[in-house]
Design an enzyme around this catalytic site. Sequence first.
Site, PDB file in Angstrom:
ATOM      1  N   ALA A 183      10.234  29.707  48.081  1.00  0.00           N
ATOM      2  CA  ALA A 183      11.050  30.771  47.502  1.00  0.00           C
ATOM      3  C   ALA A 183      10.131  31.807  46.866  1.00  0.00           C
ATOM      4  CB  ALA A 183      11.967  30.178  46.444  1.00  0.00           C
TER       5      ALA A 183
ATOM      6  N   GLU B 169      11.300  23.142  53.363  1.00  0.00           N
ATOM      7  CA  GLU B 169      12.735  22.871  53.540  1.00  0.00           C
ATOM      8  C   GLU B 169      13.288  23.621  54.754  1.00  0.00           C
ATOM      9  OE1 GLU B 169      13.284  23.966  49.419  1.00  0.00           O
ATOM     10  OE2 GLU B 169      14.364  22.095  49.077  1.00  0.00           O
TER      11      GLU B 169
ATOM     12  N   GLU C  51       7.630  22.373  43.982  1.00  0.00           N
ATOM     13  CA  GLU C  51       8.507  22.975  42.970  1.00  0.00           C
ATOM     14  C   GLU C  51       8.284  22.403  41.578  1.00  0.00           C
ATOM     15  OE1 GLU C  51       9.457  21.953  45.976  1.00  0.00           O
ATOM     16  OE2 GLU C  51      10.824  23.413  46.877  1.00  0.00           O
TER      17      GLU C  51
ATOM     18  N   GLY D  58      10.499  25.934  49.682  1.00  0.00           N
ATOM     19  CA  GLY D  58      11.541  26.383  50.606  1.00  0.00           C
ATOM     20  C   GLY D  58      11.033  26.523  52.031  1.00  0.00           C
TER      21      GLY D  58
END
Length: 257
Positions: free
Chosen positions: A65, A111, A131, A108
Amino acid sequence: MEDVLLVDHPAPGIRLLRLNRPKALNALTMELRRALADAIDQAVDDPDTAVVILAGSAKAFAAGADLKELVDASAVDMVQRATHRLWARIAACPKPIIAAVRGLALGGGCELALHADMIIAGSSAEFAQPEVRVGIMPGAGGTQRLVRAVGKAQAMRIALTGVRVAAPEALMLGLISEVVDDDAVEPRALALAQEIASLPRIAVQKIKEAIVLGADASLEAGLAIERANFQLLFATSDQHEGMQAFLDKRPARFTGA
Ligand code: CAA
């Protein structure tokens, strides 16, 4: 301004979506996430697309992210962003998705790769869920898809420490499908996509559906999904063509119908 996502058609039946923020290591902004979800929907709607390839750049598939968009965000902002609705559109894609990962797939980015059905990685690619090191946790399915891919012991080690997992180890853990030379990642992903695109398309989609839905169902329910899909394929002309071609000792001419 350059597009944050490039869409290409490298071969018939194949749509390649390339994350294009290389200077920010393809960090996922809201704009990029929306573009990705829209591009997946377009690939689903396009009858000429059989397989989707997700790719990044040489140094990074995606570094997670975009932290510039997160640093000052409140919990209410995060609720209102509702990024899970964008991820859900990728997860719902009935067509096979291949992630072609060069460089870093972090947070992310990891992911996103886990949303794909197969991951082809370069030998120097690295995967991580870092994270926790910035005070949060995986928020795009990382805890759930990781544990399903590699089991509890490894998912805990990866998510609780943020450790970087190199491609050969990721292969051993079952996180990814193949490791190839860095230069060979996209050619290999394309060859694999072409191989799948040449096969009966409804059968391909029904296999993906049975594996994805069955993985979260009881064995009984999963077997029922498989049975229904299996029986449905006898309504396709590709089933008859595939079997007749075998009996005639000739190559099959699949139409996707
Ligand atoms: N967000 C925003 N910008 C990022 C970024 C990120 N996640 N990752 C890298 N960048 C930017 C850097 O800010 C830098 O930009 P500037 O040149 O403008 O300063 C550029 O990309 C290059 O990065 P570095 O200079 O840091 O490159 P490096 O090779 O020294 O380090 C790195 C690379 C190890 C990936 C490092 O950039 C890094 O640790 N990035 C953050 C990784 C991370 O924590 N990801 C998880 C985010 S949270 C998340 O993903 C939540 C979720 O589940 C959805």
